[in-house]
Design a protein around this motif. Structure first.
Motif, mmCIF file in Angstrom:
data_model
loop_
_atom_site.group_PDB
_atom_site.id
_atom_site.type_symbol
_atom_site.label_atom_id
_atom_site.label_comp_id
_atom_site.label_asym_id
_atom_site.label_seq_id
_atom_site.Cartn_x
_atom_site.Cartn_y
_atom_site.Cartn_z
ATOM 1 N N PHE A 108 78.081 24.302 73.969
ATOM 2 C CA PHE A 108 77.288 23.722 75.052
ATOM 3 C C PHE A 108 77.684 22.256 75.207
ATOM 4 N N GLY A 109 78.050 21.869 76.423
ATOM 5 C CA GLY A 109 78.461 20.494 76.668
ATOM 6 C C GLY A 109 77.303 19.516 76.672
ATOM 7 N N PHE A 110 76.087 20.015 76.915
ATOM 8 C CA PHE A 110 74.914 19.140 76.952
ATOM 9 C C PHE A 110 73.720 19.886 76.384
ATOM 10 N N THR A 111 73.035 19.266 75.439
ATOM 11 C CA THR A 111 71.837 19.841 74.846
ATOM 12 C C THR A 111 70.657 18.928 75.133
ATOM 13 N N ALA A 112 69.622 19.468 75.737
ATOM 14 C CA ALA A 112 68.422 18.703 76.072
ATOM 15 C C ALA A 112 67.275 19.174 75.193
ATOM 16 N N HIS A 113 66.624 18.236 74.539
ATOM 17 C CA HIS A 113 65.461 18.544 73.709
ATOM 18 C C HIS A 113 64.210 18.116 74.470
ATOM 19 N N LEU A 114 63.436 19.093 74.916
ATOM 20 C CA LEU A 114 62.231 18.805 75.697
ATOM 21 C C LEU A 114 61.077 18.479 74.760
ATOM 22 N N GLU A 115 60.306 17.459 75.134
ATOM 23 C CA GLU A 115 59.201 16.991 74.310
ATOM 24 C C GLU A 115 57.865 17.278 74.995
ATOM 25 N N PHE A 116 56.794 17.270 74.183
ATOM 26 C CA PHE A 116 55.463 17.460 74.750
ATOM 27 C C PHE A 116 55.119 16.296 75.684
ATOM 28 N N TYR A 117 54.289 16.588 76.677
ATOM 29 C CA TYR A 117 53.933 15.623 77.703
ATOM 30 C C TYR A 117 52.787 14.724 77.243
ATOM 31 N N SER A 118 52.773 13.504 77.760
ATOM 32 C CA SER A 118 51.637 12.621 77.533
ATOM 33 C C SER A 118 50.505 12.997 78.493
ATOM 34 N N ASP A 119 49.305 12.464 78.222
ATOM 35 C CA ASP A 119 48.170 12.754 79.099
ATOM 36 C C ASP A 119 48.418 12.230 80.516
ATOM 37 N N ASP A 120 49.076 11.073 80.626
ATOM 38 C CA ASP A 120 49.362 10.518 81.961
ATOM 39 C C ASP A 120 50.315 11.424 82.738
ATOM 40 N N GLU A 121 51.327 11.938 82.060
ATOM 41 C CA GLU A 121 52.270 12.840 82.732
ATOM 42 C C GLU A 121 51.581 14.132 83.146
ATOM 43 N N LEU A 122 50.702 14.645 82.275
ATOM 44 C CA LEU A 122 49.981 15.872 82.620
ATOM 45 C C LEU A 122 49.013 15.635 83.780
ATOM 46 N N SER A 123 48.465 14.437 83.872
ATOM 47 C CA SER A 123 47.603 14.118 85.018
ATOM 48 C C SER A 123 48.397 14.206 86.315
ATOM 49 N N GLN A 124 49.656 13.756 86.286
ATOM 50 C CA GLN A 124 50.504 13.878 87.475
ATOM 51 C C GLN A 124 50.775 15.339 87.802
ATOM 52 N N VAL A 125 51.001 16.152 86.760
ATOM 53 C CA VAL A 125 51.240 17.587 86.964
ATOM 54 C C VAL A 125 50.024 18.246 87.605
ATOM 55 N N VAL A 126 48.839 17.955 87.056
ATOM 56 C CA VAL A 126 47.604 18.567 87.560
ATOM 57 C C VAL A 126 47.308 18.095 88.978
ATOM 58 N N SER A 127 47.496 16.800 89.236
ATOM 59 C CA SER A 127 47.221 16.266 90.568
ATOM 60 C C SER A 127 48.134 16.915 91.610
ATOM 61 N N ARG A 128 49.413 17.057 91.280
ATOM 62 C CA ARG A 128 50.355 17.685 92.205
ATOM 63 C C ARG A 128 49.990 19.151 92.445
ATOM 64 N N ALA A 129 49.687 19.872 91.355
ATOM 65 C CA ALA A 129 49.382 21.299 91.482
ATOM 66 C C ALA A 129 48.081 21.531 92.243
ATOM 67 N N SER A 130 47.090 20.660 92.043
ATOM 68 C CA SER A 130 45.814 20.853 92.741
ATOM 69 C C SER A 130 45.988 20.718 94.248
ATOM 70 N N ARG A 186 47.012 20.307 75.793
ATOM 71 C CA ARG A 186 47.879 20.416 74.609
ATOM 72 C C ARG A 186 49.306 19.933 74.872
ATOM 73 N N GLY A 187 49.449 18.977 75.787
ATOM 74 C CA GLY A 187 50.766 18.423 76.056
ATOM 75 C C GLY A 187 51.716 19.360 76.767
ATOM 76 N N THR A 188 51.183 20.421 77.407
ATOM 77 C CA THR A 188 52.021 21.478 77.970
ATOM 78 C C THR A 188 51.661 21.737 79.438
ATOM 79 N N PRO A 189 52.609 21.543 80.371
ATOM 80 C CA PRO A 189 52.315 21.764 81.793
ATOM 81 C C PRO A 189 51.854 23.184 82.108
#
Length: 332
Positions: free
Chosen positions: A172-194, A214-217
């Motif tokens: 694999f030429g590029f490996t991305a390690h995804l991390e748990f989201y912060s509360d602020d980032e999840l607020s953006q996710v929830v606001s967009r989805a609502s 739980r840090g998970t979108p």
């Protein structure tokens, strides 16, 4: 007539589900470092008019690995072929998938660490040289026939990167390690989805859902739909009190723990005096499989500092005792 309305409602709900997924890196919330790295990779490949390097997305479930694979295909303006590791149990299964790919197509393999070993070995050659060797015949008369493949980009997703063999991981030429989201980032996710599901949430309601996700979108979107249902049925506004009442109904507490999480934590504290207790004993005490405790419950309890893993077994921390509402014993 009722059947037509039901079908329309079902189609509408499916439309909402699809709309919750962002379609570009610009719309994707969180994982800022991964987005920048991935954007550079795709832009450079577009400028060179070459297929991008193969991409490995590693991280816990629900953080957006499948969504990112769709975004890769969308950004490249190429079709996406999706499959999964458990579905590829023979080299022939993989050969059939690879031979059907069109030039530049993106192949997404979810849970790639669960592929059969014979298929993994075939994938090595396909990723490097875009060809595979097909065995024709059986026994002493069997011959190997090389099959040329169209250039493609493989996007592999795994929740357990350590189970991937080194030869496959290195291709694999590029490996991305995804991390748990912060509360602020999840607020953006929830606001967009609502907004996408047409359910008005107050700022306090958005933050309340984000704090329990739980840090998970994926969990944030699921809780949002349950709050929407509760508000719709009871004709309530989308404020913090409605969120609290809805999630209390579904046994999700202030820290995002559900019924099973609390049962496990309470068992360690009350039945085993805080531990240590073995995994199998703990599973029997709450009536669940050991695999469920280890893969679903334990990671979140350990990550939030409520439970600790030791060589002797699972031990409740001081935070764990306090969450259950029991005074921890005084250390001698």
């Amino acid at each position: 007539m009722s059947g037509e309305l039901s079908a329309q409602a079902s189609a509408s709900e499916q439309g909402y589900e699809g709309a919750l997924r962002p379609t570009s890196l610009a719309e994707f919330v969180g994982q800022s470092k991964v987005r920048r790295q991935l954007g550079l990779l795709l832009d450079a490949a577009t400028m060179r008019r070459h297929t991008p390097d193969h991409i490995l997305l590693a991280g816990p479930p629900g953080l957006g690995k499948t969504t990112l694979s769709m975004i890769v295909a969308s950004e490249l303006d190429k079709p996406l072929h999706q499959t999964s590791g458990p579905a590829i149990q023979h080299a022939g299964d993989l050969a059939a998938v690879l031979s059907a790919l069109t030039p530049g197509e993106v192949l997404f393999i979810d849970e790639i660490h669960r592929m059969a070993r014979s298929a993994e070995e075939m994938l090595y050659l396909a990723m490097e040289d875009f060809k595979v060797d097909i065995m024709v015949g059986k026994g002493a008369g069997a011959t190997s026939v090389p099959l040329e493949l169209s250039p493609f980009t493989l996007v592999g997703a795994t929740t357990r990167a350590g189970l991937l063999p080194n030869p496959l991981r290195d291709r694999f030429g590029f490996t991305a390690h995804l991390e748990f989201y912060s509360d602020d980032e999840l607020s953006q996710v929830v606001s967009r989805a609502s907004g996408l599901i047409e359910f008005s949430l107050s700022e306090s309601g958005v933050d309340e859902i984000a704090r329990r996700s739980r840090g998970t979108p994926r969990i944030a979107n699921r809780l949002l739909r349950r709050v929407r249902d509760y508000g719709l049925v009871h004709d309530l506004p989308g404020d913090a009190s409605t969120v609290q009442a809805a999630l209390a109904l579904y046994d999700v507490d202030d820290h995002g723990l559900d019924r099973l999480d609390r049962e496990v934590l309470r068992a360690v504290v009350e039945r085993f005096n805080g531990g240590p207790v073995g995994l199998s004993t703990l599973a029997v005490s709450v009536g669940e499989e050991s695999e469920t405790i280890e893969a679903v419950v334990e990671p979140f309890l350990v990550r939030t500092g409520l439970l600790s893993r030791t060589p002797r077994g699972r031990v409740a921390t001081r935070l764990g005792w306090e969450h259950v509402g029991v005074e921890p014993p005084t250390a001698p």
